[in-house]
Design an enzyme around this catalytic site. Structure first.
Site, short mmCIF file in Angstrom:
data_model
loop_
_atom_site.label_atom_id
_atom_site.label_comp_id
_atom_site.label_asym_id
_atom_site.label_seq_id
_atom_site.Cartn_x
_atom_site.Cartn_y
_atom_site.Cartn_z
N GLY A 125 0.55 -1.82 -0.22
CA GLY A 125 0.29 -0.04 -0.08
C GLY A 125 0.95 1.43 0.14
N SER A 154 16.99 -7.45 16.90
CA SER A 154 16.85 -5.88 16.80
C SER A 154 15.88 -5.85 18.71
CB SER A 154 16.00 -5.34 16.34
OG SER A 154 14.61 -5.63 15.48
N LYS A 169 11.70 1.71 11.68
CA LYS A 169 10.56 2.19 12.74
C LYS A 169 10.63 3.69 13.53
CE LYS A 169 13.79 -1.93 13.85
NZ LYS A 169 15.20 -2.95 14.22
#
Length: 786
Positions: free
Chosen positions: A372, A693, A736
């Site tokens: 998208g 992470s 992030k």
């Protein structure tokens, strides 16, 4: 009234007085005979010759009737029409081959009442039919029209002219003219029999007038063809002229021609126009000659025909006219897409190189990003900016390498691969081909499609790409290939090395609102029959949609929410529940979308020690990750839940080891773990999670738990933790950071080695966020506690 001459009396008497009620019959195989005509007939066969001789011995009258089916040799009642013509035999001539030629003067129509016998002669009882006619102005007009049409047809048909000249003087009366014209027209015998069976003169004349008109049009067309061909003819081309004339006539008349010859000529014409050379020309000529020698009913004929068709429709030398205008390309990209500045710059760089060096093969672009975000539409914009044709097909779930390189011709139903089919459809040698979902290629016993793509996407190899079906070299170096993927993790390394990665990260809230106002809302209103003046969306309403109803990196669910609002508005308006103009605001958004799906922000979830918020990267973009930990009385090891992968489990164990090693330094009771153990959980347990992470996030949650200090609200972190407490760099920083901004975070802890990634993030995304770059876990601990 018809009359006939009687030899002994030398006088004319009415035919009704002399025509017999019973007569011998001779069948006509080719066409019926009409009254009022003196004509020769040739017959053979012992039975029919004896019939003529018998007639001559008697009164000379003979009945002539058309066969129903000329293929049936037996004389029987169901093989004859019932309407025929009686004639009087004038003279008989014996021919050398045993047949006889006799002249007959046809007199009148008759109808067979009953067949009396078929052996030794065909004998029938008959009644005679009078023509129905009332002379009036309409008959006179029809007669004049007939003469006019006969005159026009005679001008272009020499045979017709001669027959008219010889017989016209003897034709007195419209009925005789109609019968005579029908007898010399080149039409089906069934049509002639239909006219013979039409007793009303007026109707008969109308039918013949129609047939004359068709004959006239056909002769005009023949004349046009003749004139067109005569222009190309010379004395040395007589033979060629005759073939061309025949072919042109058949084409104009829509007559069937030899399918094999038609295919041969069609393919030869197309191959000559393609101007092929080398191996391709030799192979095409060889297959064409093979086609010319085959029977079209042979299975191999269809295989060869399909192969030649594939060659003929490929753009071997056809290119789109390419005029790269960099300012225009920038305008197109800016008009089609909001933001994506880094992506646009890279595309413009690529186009600039193509402009300066057209023969440059360039690189294969790979657009990586969550669903998208506009990867496919970016590909379309590139094609539009370059003035090239665009073709897209999806690789998702493809498991057979034959989908890429085609099937060999030995298989039934074989066809070229997707690449060759795409070129055949677009019709140019330099299109933009988008290979969607390259990260979702499958693999099976049928082959590995990703390996087949290695040749396609390598500029050094695809100059001589060989599809299995064609088995001919085709130059793909002029094609611009653009691939799309959600993640690089599942793309094989050899394939990834051939492509240049362009990342499309997710959008922040402000970007989505702007894209919604510029693109999504106008498109949705138009799609649902609404006008821009009918419905307005307040900025606070869009913000509420993004915060309470959709949370994603891309825009698909946002667009679905806007579509849902448009549908509700259309329905409510038609039920008179609302009036236009309408403004959708934060206060009335529930009327269209219902209750909020997301009830609280992540930033407000930290209410006790033992909880930390981290950042994660997923194929759908960045995401925030809550990590919870509690102390459980009793002896035991670290307990982990939340569908964690092996790497994440190792990170959790490293985090626990670090906390245990620092307990004295942070004044934690050393006996805490003698009677307690930690249970660490990552919510959304049905979703698999993995990666290193979250190392510092899990360590921070455990440290908060054992020290009793709560971590600051609106703070999140990401980074890999080593066993000795160093914070190591991680990937997906931009995604992030966007996820953190979307969640309303104000502080982000990042590894110091990720500073370079932070510098690449646009300032408007970083605005309002404080970044803390750390090198060790001690730096993290000093920063995170409230």
């Amino acid at each position: 009234m018809d009359s006939v001459e009687v030899d002994d009396a030398k006088t004319l008497v009415s035919v009704d007085r002399v025509l017999p009620a019973k007569m011998l019959i001779i069948p006509m195989k080719m066409r019926p005979v009409f009254p009022g005509i003196l004509m020769p007939l040739v017959i053979g066969g012992e039975k029919y010759i004896r019939t003529v001789e018998k007639v001559l011995e008697d009164d000379g009258f003979i009945g002539l009737i058309l066969n129903n089916n000329a293929d049936i040799m037996e004389d029987r009642e169901d093989n004859f029409y019932r309407i025929g013509t009686i004639g009087k035999i004038i003279k008989k001539i014996n021919l050398p081959d045993g047949k006889i030629n006799f002249f007959v003067n046809t007199i009148k129509r008759f109808k067979v009442k009953k067949f009396l016998s078929f052996d030794p002669f065909i004998t029938a009882a008959v009644s005679y039919i009078e023509d129905k006619m009332r002379m009036d102005n309409e008959i006179k007009a029809l007669t004049r029209a007939l003469y006019a049409e006969i005159k026009e047809v005679s001008e272009d048909n020499p045979f017709f002219t001669e027959e008219i000249r010889l017989n016209m003087a003897n034709l007195n009366g419209v009925e005789k003219i109609v019968d005579f014209v029908t007898s010399i027209l080149n039409i089906d015998k069934e049509k002639q029999q239909n006219i013979l069976e039409t007793f009303d003169i007026k109707k008969r004349a109308e039918k013949v007038l129609t047939l004359l008109h068709k004959e006239k049009e056909l002769l005009k067309l023949q004349k046009k063809i003749q004139e067109g061909i005569n222009e190309k003819v010379t004395k040395q081309q007589r033979e060629f002229f005759l073939r061309e004339q025949l072919k042109a006539i058949k084409k104009e008349l829509g007559m069937e021609v030899d399918a094999r010859k038609t295919d041969y000529n069609k393919f030869k014409e197309k191959l000559d126009a393609l101007e092929l050379s080398g191996e391709v020309k030799d192979k095409a000529d060889e297959e064409l000659e093979k086609l010319g020698l085959m029977d079209e009913r042979s299975p191999e004929y269809a295989v060869t025909r399909n192969y030649l068709e594939a060659i003929c429709y490929l753009p071997w030398n056809k290119f789109s006219s390419e005029d790269i205008d960099i300012p225009k390309a920038r305008r197109i990209l800016n008009r089609d897409h909001y933001d994506l500045d880094e992506v646009k710059e890279r595309i413009l760089e690529f186009l600039s190189v193509k402009k300066l060096k057209p023969e440059s093969k360039g690189s294969i672009l790979c657009l990586i990003g969550p669903p998208g975000v506009g990867k496919t539409s970016v590909g379309k914009s590139i094609a539009r900016a370059m003035g090239r044709k665009f073709f897209r097909f999806s690789l998702g779930g493809m498991r057979d390498e034959a989908e890429i390189k085609g099937h060999r011709r030995t298989y039934i139903g074989a066809m070229p691969g997707k690449i060759i089919q795409a070129l055949k459809i677009v019709g140019t040698k330099n299109p933009v081909i988008m290979l969607d979902e390259i990260d979702k290629l499958g693999m099976s016993f049928q082959g590995d499609p990703s390996s087949a793509l290695l040749e396609v996407l390598d500029p050094e190899q695809n100059v001589d790409f060989r599809d299995h079906y064609l088995d001919l070299p085709f130059d793909l170096s002029h094609v611009l290939f653009i691939t799309t993927a959600n993640t690089v993790d599942t793309i094989p390394s050899p394939l990834l090395n051939r492509m240049e990665i362009i990342r499309l990260s997710g959008y922040i809230e402000e970007e989505k609102i702007e894209i919604g106002r510029r693109y999504i809302i106008p498109r949705s209103l138009k799609k649902h029959g609404l006008k821009n003046s009918n419905v307005k969306f307040d900025r606070t309403a869009l913000k509420e949609v993004l915060q309470g109803y959709v949370k994603e990196a891309g825009l698909r669910n946002f667009e679905k929410a806007i579509d849902k609002i448009s549908r509700k508005v259309a329905r409510k308006y038609l039920e008179n529940e609302i009036e236009f103009p309408l403004t959708v605001k934060r206060d009335n958004i529930k009327d269209f979308l219902g209750e909020r799906v997301f009830l609280e922000e992540t930033a407000h979830r930290i209410k006790r020690p033992g909880i930390a918020t981290g950042l994660a990267w997923t194929p759908l973009g960045g995401a925030t990750l809550t990590i919870e930990s509690i102390l459980i009385p009793g002896k035991g090891d670290l307990k982990l839940t939340g569908s964690l992968g092996d790497v994440m489990v190792e990170s959790a164990n490293i985090a626990l080891s670090f906390v245990l090693s620092k307990m004295g330094e942070y004044k934690v009771d050393g006996e805490l773990f003698e009677n307690n153990f930690i249970h660490l959980h990552v919510p959304a347990g049905a979703t698999p999670k993995d990666g290193p992470s979250a190392g510092i996030t899990m360590a921070s949650a455990m440290m908060s738990l054992v020290t009793g200090q709560r971590i600051k609200n609106r703070l999140t972190m990401t980074g890999e933790l080593s066993l000795i407490g160093n914070v190591l760099p991680v990937g997906g920083i931009k995604e992030k950071v966007i996820a953190a901004k979307r969640a309303g975070m104000k502080n982000i802890v990042l590894p110091a080695e990720n500073r370079k990634d932070l510098n690449e993030i646009p300032d408007y995304i970083k605005k309002g966020i404080t970044f803390h770059l750390v090198e060790t876990m001690d730096d993290v601990v000093k920063m995170v506690f409230a």
